[in-house]
Design a protein around this motif. Structure first.
Motif, PDB file in Angstrom:
ATOM      1  N   MET A  38       5.765 -31.114   1.866  1.00  0.00           N
ATOM      2  CA  MET A  38       5.350 -30.401   0.639  1.00  0.00           C
ATOM      3  C   MET A  38       6.475 -30.383  -0.399  1.00  0.00           C
ATOM      4  SD  MET A  38       3.325 -27.038   1.945  1.00  0.00           S
ATOM      5  CE  MET A  38       2.450 -26.497   0.484  1.00  0.00           C
ATOM      6  N   LEU A  39       7.714 -30.470   0.093  1.00  0.00           N
ATOM      7  CA  LEU A  39       8.846 -30.490  -0.847  1.00  0.00           C
ATOM      8  C   LEU A  39       9.079 -31.898  -1.386  1.00  0.00           C
ATOM      9  CD1 LEU A  39      11.331 -28.125   1.052  1.00  0.00           C
ATOM     10  CD2 LEU A  39      10.178 -27.649  -1.122  1.00  0.00           C
ATOM     11  N   GLY A  40       8.301 -32.848  -0.895  1.00  0.00           N
ATOM     12  CA  GLY A  40       8.363 -34.202  -1.450  1.00  0.00           C
ATOM     13  C   GLY A  40       9.254 -35.150  -0.662  1.00  0.00           C
ATOM     14  N   ALA A  41       9.805 -34.691   0.504  1.00  0.00           N
ATOM     15  CA  ALA A  41      10.693 -35.583   1.263  1.00  0.00           C
ATOM     16  C   ALA A  41       9.870 -36.626   2.025  1.00  0.00           C
ATOM     17  CB  ALA A  41      11.535 -34.777   2.243  1.00  0.00           C
ATOM     18  N   ASP A  42      10.424 -37.823   2.129  1.00  0.00           N
ATOM     19  CA  ASP A  42       9.816 -38.877   2.928  1.00  0.00           C
ATOM     20  C   ASP A  42      10.137 -38.523   4.386  1.00  0.00           C
ATOM     21  OD1 ASP A  42       9.294 -41.107   4.386  1.00  0.00           O
ATOM     22  OD2 ASP A  42      10.298 -42.501   3.036  1.00  0.00           O
ATOM     23  N   THR A  43       9.166 -37.876   5.028  1.00  0.00           N
ATOM     24  CA  THR A  43       9.438 -37.220   6.314  1.00  0.00           C
ATOM     25  C   THR A  43       8.984 -38.079   7.485  1.00  0.00           C
ATOM     26  OG1 THR A  43       9.105 -35.127   5.205  1.00  0.00           O
ATOM     27  CG2 THR A  43       8.964 -35.082   7.596  1.00  0.00           C
ATOM     28  N   LEU A 458      -2.123 -14.049  -3.748  1.00  0.00           N
ATOM     29  CA  LEU A 458      -2.710 -14.696  -2.562  1.00  0.00           C
ATOM     30  C   LEU A 458      -2.366 -16.187  -2.549  1.00  0.00           C
ATOM     31  CD1 LEU A 458      -4.731 -14.841  -0.151  1.00  0.00           C
ATOM     32  CD2 LEU A 458      -6.551 -15.168  -1.837  1.00  0.00           C
ATOM     33  N   ARG A 459      -2.447 -16.823  -3.699  1.00  0.00           N
ATOM     34  CA  ARG A 459      -2.133 -18.257  -3.787  1.00  0.00           C
ATOM     35  C   ARG A 459      -0.677 -18.504  -3.362  1.00  0.00           C
ATOM     36  NH1 ARG A 459       0.249 -21.967  -7.360  1.00  0.00           N
ATOM     37  NH2 ARG A 459       1.104 -20.180  -8.459  1.00  0.00           N
ATOM     38  N   ILE A 460       0.194 -17.617  -3.791  1.00  0.00           N
ATOM     39  CA  ILE A 460       1.614 -17.831  -3.481  1.00  0.00           C
ATOM     40  C   ILE A 460       1.893 -17.667  -1.982  1.00  0.00           C
ATOM     41  CG2 ILE A 460       3.897 -16.750  -3.838  1.00  0.00           C
ATOM     42  CD1 ILE A 460       3.050 -16.706  -6.863  1.00  0.00           C
ATOM     43  N   VAL A 461       1.350 -16.615  -1.383  1.00  0.00           N
ATOM     44  CA  VAL A 461       1.557 -16.451   0.074  1.00  0.00           C
ATOM     45  C   VAL A 461       0.943 -17.639   0.810  1.00  0.00           C
ATOM     46  CG1 VAL A 461       1.108 -15.021   2.102  1.00  0.00           C
ATOM     47  CG2 VAL A 461       1.422 -13.944  -0.104  1.00  0.00           C
ATOM     48  N   THR A 462      -0.203 -18.085   0.348  1.00  0.00           N
ATOM     49  CA  THR A 462      -0.896 -19.192   1.016  1.00  0.00           C
ATOM     50  C   THR A 462      -0.031 -20.452   0.990  1.00  0.00           C
ATOM     51  OG1 THR A 462      -2.990 -18.223   0.362  1.00  0.00           O
ATOM     52  CG2 THR A 462      -3.049 -20.517   1.025  1.00  0.00           C
ATOM     53  N   ALA A 463       0.561 -20.738  -0.151  1.00  0.00           N
ATOM     54  CA  ALA A 463       1.403 -21.939  -0.251  1.00  0.00           C
ATOM     55  C   ALA A 463       2.629 -21.802   0.657  1.00  0.00           C
ATOM     56  CB  ALA A 463       1.842 -22.145  -1.696  1.00  0.00           C
ATOM     57  N   LEU A 480      -9.887 -20.984  -3.143  1.00  0.00           N
ATOM     58  CA  LEU A 480      -9.352 -20.629  -4.464  1.00  0.00           C
ATOM     59  C   LEU A 480      -9.660 -21.713  -5.505  1.00  0.00           C
ATOM     60  CD1 LEU A 480      -5.840 -19.188  -3.463  1.00  0.00           C
ATOM     61  CD2 LEU A 480      -7.481 -18.006  -4.932  1.00  0.00           C
ATOM     62  N   GLY A 481     -10.314 -22.768  -5.043  1.00  0.00           N
ATOM     63  CA  GLY A 481     -10.711 -23.850  -5.954  1.00  0.00           C
ATOM     64  C   GLY A 481      -9.562 -24.779  -6.300  1.00  0.00           C
ATOM     65  N   LEU A 482      -8.557 -24.851  -5.366  1.00  0.00           N
ATOM     66  CA  LEU A 482      -7.342 -25.592  -5.717  1.00  0.00           C
ATOM     67  C   LEU A 482      -7.231 -26.970  -5.061  1.00  0.00           C
ATOM     68  CD1 LEU A 482      -4.921 -22.538  -5.517  1.00  0.00           C
ATOM     69  CD2 LEU A 482      -5.700 -23.683  -7.592  1.00  0.00           C
ATOM     70  N   GLY A 483      -8.211 -27.352  -4.260  1.00  0.00           N
ATOM     71  CA  GLY A 483      -8.199 -28.704  -3.675  1.00  0.00           C
ATOM     72  C   GLY A 483      -7.355 -28.792  -2.413  1.00  0.00           C
ATOM     73  N   ASP A 484      -6.601 -29.879  -2.261  1.00  0.00           N
ATOM     74  CA  ASP A 484      -5.868 -30.174  -1.025  1.00  0.00           C
ATOM     75  C   ASP A 484      -4.464 -29.569  -1.079  1.00  0.00           C
ATOM     76  OD1 ASP A 484      -4.582 -31.206   1.152  1.00  0.00           O
ATOM     77  OD2 ASP A 484      -5.155 -33.298   0.794  1.00  0.00           O
ATOM     78  N   ILE A 485      -4.235 -28.594  -0.242  1.00  0.00           N
ATOM     79  CA  ILE A 485      -2.951 -27.868  -0.287  1.00  0.00           C
ATOM     80  C   ILE A 485      -1.758 -28.769   0.065  1.00  0.00           C
ATOM     81  CG2 ILE A 485      -3.084 -27.018   2.102  1.00  0.00           C
ATOM     82  CD1 ILE A 485      -1.879 -24.361   1.038  1.00  0.00           C
ATOM     83  N   ARG A 486      -2.017 -29.794   0.885  1.00  0.00           N
ATOM     84  CA  ARG A 486      -0.897 -30.656   1.307  1.00  0.00           C
ATOM     85  C   ARG A 486      -0.287 -31.388   0.129  1.00  0.00           C
ATOM     86  NH1 ARG A 486      -4.019 -34.005   5.582  1.00  0.00           N
ATOM     87  NH2 ARG A 486      -5.348 -33.933   3.766  1.00  0.00           N
ATOM     88  N   LYS A 487      -1.070 -31.501  -0.945  1.00  0.00           N
ATOM     89  CA  LYS A 487      -0.551 -32.228  -2.109  1.00  0.00           C
ATOM     90  C   LYS A 487       0.209 -31.317  -3.062  1.00  0.00           C
ATOM     91  CE  LYS A 487      -3.623 -36.067  -1.920  1.00  0.00           C
ATOM     92  NZ  LYS A 487      -5.066 -35.900  -1.721  1.00  0.00           N
ATOM     93  N   PHE A 488       0.244 -30.030  -2.762  1.00  0.00           N
ATOM     94  CA  PHE A 488       0.895 -29.118  -3.701  1.00  0.00           C
ATOM     95  C   PHE A 488       2.421 -29.252  -3.592  1.00  0.00           C
ATOM     96  CE2 PHE A 488       2.896 -25.113  -4.778  1.00  0.00           C
ATOM     97  CZ  PHE A 488       2.464 -24.991  -6.092  1.00  0.00           C
ATOM     98  N   PRO A 489       3.111 -29.486  -4.713  1.00  0.00           N
ATOM     99  CA  PRO A 489       4.574 -29.621  -4.658  1.00  0.00           C
ATOM    100  C   PRO A 489       5.255 -28.257  -4.548  1.00  0.00           C
ATOM    101  CG  PRO A 489       3.747 -30.041  -6.889  1.00  0.00           C
ATOM    102  CD  PRO A 489       2.561 -29.675  -6.065  1.00  0.00           C
ATOM    103  N   LEU A 490       5.650 -27.929  -3.341  1.00  0.00           N
ATOM    104  CA  LEU A 490       6.141 -26.585  -3.048  1.00  0.00           C
ATOM    105  C   LEU A 490       7.359 -26.194  -3.887  1.00  0.00           C
ATOM    106  CD1 LEU A 490       5.432 -24.238  -1.200  1.00  0.00           C
ATOM    107  CD2 LEU A 490       6.887 -25.239   0.556  1.00  0.00           C
ATOM    108  N   SER A 491       8.181 -27.175  -4.235  1.00  0.00           N
ATOM    109  CA  SER A 491       9.399 -26.831  -4.983  1.00  0.00           C
ATOM    110  C   SER A 491       9.052 -26.303  -6.385  1.00  0.00           C
ATOM    111  CB  SER A 491      10.319 -28.039  -5.077  1.00  0.00           C
ATOM    112  OG  SER A 491       9.593 -29.105  -5.626  1.00  0.00           O
ATOM    113  N   GLU A 492       7.814 -26.549  -6.812  1.00  0.00           N
ATOM    114  CA  GLU A 492       7.440 -26.076  -8.160  1.00  0.00           C
ATOM    115  C   GLU A 492       6.684 -24.752  -8.134  1.00  0.00           C
ATOM    116  OE1 GLU A 492       5.372 -29.331 -10.051  1.00  0.00           O
ATOM    117  OE2 GLU A 492       7.031 -30.658  -9.483  1.00  0.00           O
ATOM    118  N   LEU A 493       6.574 -24.177  -6.957  1.00  0.00           N
ATOM    119  CA  LEU A 493       5.785 -22.935  -6.853  1.00  0.00           C
ATOM    120  C   LEU A 493       6.384 -21.824  -7.710  1.00  0.00           C
ATOM    121  CD1 LEU A 493       3.445 -21.459  -5.303  1.00  0.00           C
ATOM    122  CD2 LEU A 493       5.171 -20.756  -3.631  1.00  0.00           C
ATOM    123  N   LYS A 494       5.567 -21.253  -8.592  1.00  0.00           N
ATOM    124  CA  LYS A 494       6.025 -20.077  -9.326  1.00  0.00           C
ATOM    125  C   LYS A 494       4.831 -19.237  -9.781  1.00  0.00           C
ATOM    126  CE  LYS A 494       6.585 -22.130 -13.867  1.00  0.00           C
ATOM    127  NZ  LYS A 494       6.949 -23.469 -14.222  1.00  0.00           N
TER     128      LYS A 494
END
Ligand code: ME8
Length: 673
Positions: A38-43, A458-463, A480-494
């Motif tokens: 989620m942080l974007g690293a090639d894991t 709720l969105r923030i705790v969920t991420a 929450l109507g936000l689609g695929d959580i795995r694609k969310f870039p966690l480093s940008e969470l605010k």
């Protein structure tokens, strides 16, 4: 180019089925791997099974299978379990695979060509359970790691010049304090290395279940060298294939190697020394966690106190187990597992906590705003409480990230759940349901602000919780109507990213409350599993069979016609697995004059056996004594204690029991036939 992150679990021995101790490390690594993605690293996340060596060879023999059949079976159980749990490993390595064998041989050659290997003779003790050479103790002495009796080994071996790495290892620990974590483990390793290192035997020549030494196939490579090498062979070390070599260049050194505390020496002393000798970089960090305890001791197959993961998956699901283990146990320390605590935590934090917050918030948005995220209203309807939730969310995002990066999972989750509590209180204080009944503009805009604020929190705790409870959070995210959580870039969470006017998905509960019987149900599922499909009931103490088993003790099929009445065939006898065991501990069973509780070492495991010999033997007199055990007897409960096997004794009519024994010395674990 994105940052890479290579993470590994230990590869698990296949001498026994997986239990939640194995799941614990795998879950922790999976949570880290998911967060890194989620942080974007090639894991790249690796796990697998450790399948060679004497311990596995003996376990296969005890199961009446060839080592290959046996390892195929148990390894498949590990793999299937990880799949069922949704573990996101990128590869699963088995040490019996050809790719691994060839590459380990390549590593061996490299160590030899670099002048770090010589031939010698090892005379000393060996602990088969830990696959550990135990120097400086005499025959029969217990293993300093696990306390099981060691076996005497005298054989021609290849040795690795470990002693010549003492200074380089100390330099490594000093220069890179993060190489071993936590600090307590680092201190232990440093004092071990400071006390002096002996050269290490890295081959065995008295059995064959292993990888042959290149150019000298009488020897097999020591199982720990074979096993540790998996971390590099899986990603392409020693391969002639270009793609594999590139993967190795890209991912090695590992960023995080997670292990249990009992295998620190192998990973923090032997492993970096092997790598240095092969002129390869050492891993960035080795993190050792504590043990999961059950009924107050380390959960392990040999103690018979394991909890199977499947039971918890059946009743509460994978997220419940993941959350419980990472929230309840302070990472690095030992932690107790109990079904009651699991159910309590599940209900408090997941069903009543996050689950309830999600369903009440989303249901109200559906009811009052036709399922569209409402616009927080003009300044006029803002209250101090709204800003306080936003403020607390900002703090939680910052603190959680730091704690996760330090692998303080329990603290990170505690902090994330402080936001759940803050929003719960905010909802109760603001009573949106009362506003929902009113139609005036002021009430509507106040309601919109409250529900927006709750949904955003709720969105923030969920991420933040997604790496730990991936399944439920993916569902909340979609609701929450936000689609695929795995694609969310966690480093940008605010705070403030929730899309206004977004249409919610179908709202449905994610964590149904567990009823009171859930803990009991899991407990009894485990008990049933432990007692197998056996129909043998616990017998009253007076009729406890302590003599050689008869057909009554071990169910046998009807003898074929050629066997005279009253006799059994050789095939029937072969079904009874008699083994040499050594008594490690013995004590009286409270409230039962005739019973002793023994822990008996069978070479591959230590069993608890309850025997009716208390009137014949003082417990102290039995410690260290070699006895004969019926090893494949179905477990039974006697006075609430599980007995795993039976001790063989002559029991003269009206006289005292006399244990069967040997005049000559016999290795522990040897089969009688
Ligand atoms: O040691 N609590 O394999 P293994 C916490 N094959 N973690 C536990 C646990 C418990 N009660 N029981 C097991 C081996 N684990 C070698 C490793 S690596 C090159 C070779 C976890 O099957 C924990 O991670 O005995 C521990 O280190 C590992 O399983 C041991 O698994």
């Amino acid at each position: 180019m994105s940052k890479k992150f290579y993470i590994t679990t230990p590869i698990y021995y296949v001498n026994a089925r997986p239990h939640i101790g194995h799941a614990y490390t795998t879950i922790a690594c999976d949570a880290v791997a998911r967060r890194q993605r989620m942080l974007g690293a090639d894991t790249f996340f690796l796990t697998g099974t450790d399948e060679h060596g004497q311990k596995i060879e003996r376990a296969a023999q005890a199961a009446g299978k060839t080592p290959q059949e046996f390892t195929d079976e148990v390894s498949a159980q590990f793999r299937a379990l990880w799949k069922r749990m949704g573990i996101t490993n990128d590869d699963f390595i088995r040490t019996t695979e050809d790719r691994h064998k060839r590459r380990v041989q390549e590593l061996f050659r490299r160590l030899r060509d670099n002048g770090h290997i010589y031939k010698g003779t090892y005379t000393g003790q060996y602990c088969v359970f830990d696959e550990l050479y135990v120097d400086a103790v005499g025959p029969g002495a217990p293993c300093p790691e696990c306390g099981r009796p060691t076996e005497t080994v005298k054989e021609e071996n290849y040795f690795f010049k470990l002693s010549s790495f003492q200074n380089r290892l100390l330099q490594l620990y000093n220069e890179r304090p993060d190489f071993i974590r936590p600090e307590t483990r680092r201190n232990e390793v440093m004092s071990f290395v400071r006390s002096g290192l002996r050269d290490l035997s890295i081959s065995r020549s008295t059995f064959s279940w292993g990888i042959p030494v290149p150019d000298d196939p009488k020897h097999v490579i020591y199982v720990w060298l074979d096993a540790l090498a998996n971390y590099i062979t899986a990603i392409g070390y020693g391969s002639s294939h270009e793609g594999a070599r590139e993967a190795f260049q890209k991912y090695w050194p590992a960023d995080l190697q997670m292990i249990g505390k009992e295998i620190v020496r192998f990973h923090c002393v032997y492993w970096p020394a092997f790598l240095m000798a092969a002129e390869l970089p050492v891993p960035k960090s080795i993190v050792a966690h504590g043990w999961l305890l059950f009924e107050e001791s380390k959960m392990s197959k040999s103690r018979g106190n394991i909890v199977r993961t499947e039971t918890i998956l059946d009743v509460l699901g994978a997220d419940a187990l993941r959350y419980f283990l990472l929230r309840e146990v302070v990472f690095g320390q030992d932690g107790s597992f109990s079904f009651d605590a699991l159910v309590q935590r599940y209900n408090a934090d997941l069903a009543n906590g996050l689950g309830n917050l999600a369903s009440r918030t989303l249901t109200m948005i559906t009811r009052y705003f036709r399922g569209e995220v409402p616009y927080p209203s003009a300044v006029v309807s803002q209250r101090a409480g709204d800003g306080a939730v936003a403020e607390s969310a900002r703090r939680v995002i910052a603190e959680c990230s730091v704690l996760f990066d330090q692998y303080q999972f329990s603290r990170a989750l505690e902090v994330a759940w402080s936001l759940v509590a803050a929003v719960d209180k905010y909802i109760v204080d603001n009573e949106p349901w009362a506003l929902g009944e009113k139609q005036d503009e002021e009430s509507r805009s106040r309601l919109a602000t409250i529900l927006y604020t709750s949904a955003e929190a709720l969105r923030i705790v969920t991420a933040l919780a997604h790496p730990v409870i991936p399944d439920a959070t993916a569902r909340i995210w979609a609701q929450l109507g936000l689609g695929d959580i795995r694609k969310f870039p966690l480093s940008e969470l605010k705070w403030g990213q929730l899309q206004l006017g977004a249409k919610l998905g179908n709202v449905e509960p994610v964590f149904p409350r567990a009823d009171k019987s859930a803990a009991e149900r899991m407990q009894s599922m485990e008990e049933q599993q432990r007692s197998g499909s056996s129909t043998i009931e616990a017998q009253p103490e007076t009729t406890l069979p302590i003599a050689a088993p008869t057909a009554a003790a071990v169910p046998v099929e009807k003898p074929p016609a050629s066997v005279p009445d009253g006799k059994i065939s050789i095939d029937d006898f072969a079904k009874i697995e008699l083994r040499v065991g050594q008594v490690r501990t013995a004590e009286k069973v409270k409230g039962a004059d005739k019973l002793l509780r023994l822990e008996v070492d069978l070479g591959t495991e230590v069993r608890q056996v309850v025997a009716g010999i208390a009137e014949s033997y003082a417990p102290e007199s039995l410690i260290g004594r070699k006895v004969v055990i019926v090893a494949n007897l179905a477990p039974r409960k006697l006075r609430g204690l599980e007995s795993n096997g039976m001790i063989v004794a002559a029991s003269p009519e009206g006289g005292k029991a006399v244990l069967a024994g040997f005049l000559e010395d016999v290795p522990v674990g040897t089969r009688l036939k």
